[in-house]
Design a protein around this motif. Structure first.
Motif, short mmCIF file in Angstrom:
data_model
loop_
_atom_site.label_atom_id
_atom_site.label_comp_id
_atom_site.label_asym_id
_atom_site.label_seq_id
_atom_site.Cartn_x
_atom_site.Cartn_y
_atom_site.Cartn_z
N GLY A 39 0.81 -1.21 0.00
CA GLY A 39 0.00 0.00 0.00
C GLY A 39 0.85 1.26 0.00
O GLY A 39 2.01 1.25 -0.37
N GLY A 40 0.21 2.35 0.45
CA GLY A 40 0.89 3.64 0.50
C GLY A 40 0.29 4.67 -0.43
O GLY A 40 1.02 5.38 -1.13
N TYR A 41 -1.04 4.76 -0.45
CA TYR A 41 -1.73 5.83 -1.17
C TYR A 41 -1.42 5.86 -2.67
O TYR A 41 -1.51 6.90 -3.29
N TRP A 42 -1.02 4.72 -3.24
CA TRP A 42 -0.66 4.63 -4.66
C TRP A 42 0.51 5.57 -5.01
O TRP A 42 0.68 5.96 -6.15
N SER A 43 1.30 5.93 -4.02
CA SER A 43 2.30 6.98 -4.17
C SER A 43 3.72 6.41 -4.20
O SER A 43 4.03 5.42 -3.52
N ALA A 44 4.59 7.07 -4.96
CA ALA A 44 6.01 6.67 -5.02
C ALA A 44 6.74 6.90 -3.71
O ALA A 44 7.89 6.49 -3.57
N ASP A 45 6.09 7.54 -2.75
CA ASP A 45 6.69 7.70 -1.42
C ASP A 45 6.81 6.37 -0.69
O ASP A 45 7.48 6.28 0.34
N PHE A 46 6.13 5.34 -1.19
CA PHE A 46 6.14 4.02 -0.55
C PHE A 46 6.53 2.97 -1.57
O PHE A 46 6.27 3.13 -2.76
N ASN A 47 7.16 1.87 -1.10
CA ASN A 47 7.59 0.85 -2.05
C ASN A 47 7.41 -0.56 -1.48
O ASN A 47 6.88 -0.74 -0.38
N LEU A 48 7.85 -1.55 -2.26
CA LEU A 48 7.57 -2.95 -1.93
C LEU A 48 8.27 -3.43 -0.67
O LEU A 48 7.94 -4.52 -0.16
N ASN A 49 9.19 -2.64 -0.12
CA ASN A 49 9.81 -3.03 1.16
C ASN A 49 8.77 -3.22 2.27
O ASN A 49 9.03 -3.93 3.24
N LEU A 50 7.62 -2.57 2.12
CA LEU A 50 6.56 -2.72 3.13
C LEU A 50 6.12 -4.18 3.28
O LEU A 50 5.66 -4.58 4.35
#
Length: 257
Positions: A39-50
């Motif tokens: 997840g992450g608001y569909w934003s590049a601020d978040f990635n698959l490391n989650l």
């Protein structure tokens, strides 16, 4: 805690079109594949490391985990690029993954787990009936499953406008076409897990989805988690984490009460 063996696989030419395949050790027969959509608001601020910790844990339990990255807002994404990537990553489980996996894969048993915005994408792709791979189940963690209602709130409007490039008021049909609540039935059994204390995506979103899915004759169940919130799915000590593993691994989680 050590990670399980992983293989990078590119499913497209864009830098964000890749994933890591985590595979179990010491297995003989074909193993199911679990595709993870962060997840992450569909934003590049978040990635698959989650989703790395969950991917490793699933591999430890004898499944292959396909932790996918995708084009996000700010990294070549938006709608329909983001959704196209999720569909391509799912299709790759029947083509690219078996070719590059160090263990045999059961490509007839592909399960999907998505968290938050990733759950929207996971349940959305389950409804893509012309996709060459049809998942055998979907697990939604704190899913943003009602985009139309969410677009009307201050908390969800900005992220969705960035994703779609247009406001809900200006193109409500676009929002509905991407909103899992408005796409039932999918024909894919679904387990929704949601923390009762979630303030980012209220549990009402999963309640509405499961009611609609059942009304459309889909097999769907909702597990509400008292005392836990949105990001407890990322913490391996929580009830949300344990229930996720149960929903992914158990033979028939829909019959559990």
């Amino acid at each position: 805690m050590s990670s399980m063996p992983r293989t990078r696989i590119d499913y497209g030419s864009h830098p964000a079109q890749f994933g890591y395949l985590y595979t179990p050790l010491g297995v003989d027969g074909p193993v199911p594949v679990v595709m993870l959509v962060h997840g992450g608001y569909w934003s590049a601020d978040f990635n698959l490391n989650l989703a790395t910790t969950l991917a490793s844990e699933l591999a430890r339990r004898g499944l292959a985990a396909w932790n996918v990255e995708y084009r996000r807002v700010g990294a070549g994404g938006g709608w329909p690029e983001t959704s196209a990537d999720i569909e391509a990553a799912l299709a790759a489980t029947a083509t690219l993954l078996p070719e590059q996996s160090p263990v045999p894969l059961d490509t007839a048993d592909v399960r999907i787990v998505g968290h938050s915005a990733g759950a929207q994408l996971a349940v959305w792709v389950a409804g893509q009936r012309d996709c060459p791979v049809r998942p055998t189940r979907v697990v939604s963690q704190a899913g943003a499953l009602d985009l139309a209602s969410r677009a009307a709130t201050r908390s969800g409007g900005a992220a969705l406008t960035a994703l779609f490039g247009v406001s809900y008021a200006d193109d409500p049909e676009l929002y509905r076409s991407a909103s899992p609540l408005h796409r039932v039935p999918t024909g894919v059994p679904t387990v929704c897990i949601h923390g009762v204390e979630d303030v980012q995506v209220p549990v009402a979103a999963s309640r509405a989805y499961v009611d609609a899915a059942r009304g459309a004759c889909d097999r769907a169940v909702l597990w509400e988690v008292p005392g836990e919130g949105h990001n407890d799915f990322l913490n391996r000590t929580t009830r949300s984490w344990a229930l996720t593993l149960q929903a992914v691994v158990d033979q028939d989680p829909w019959s559990i009460r």
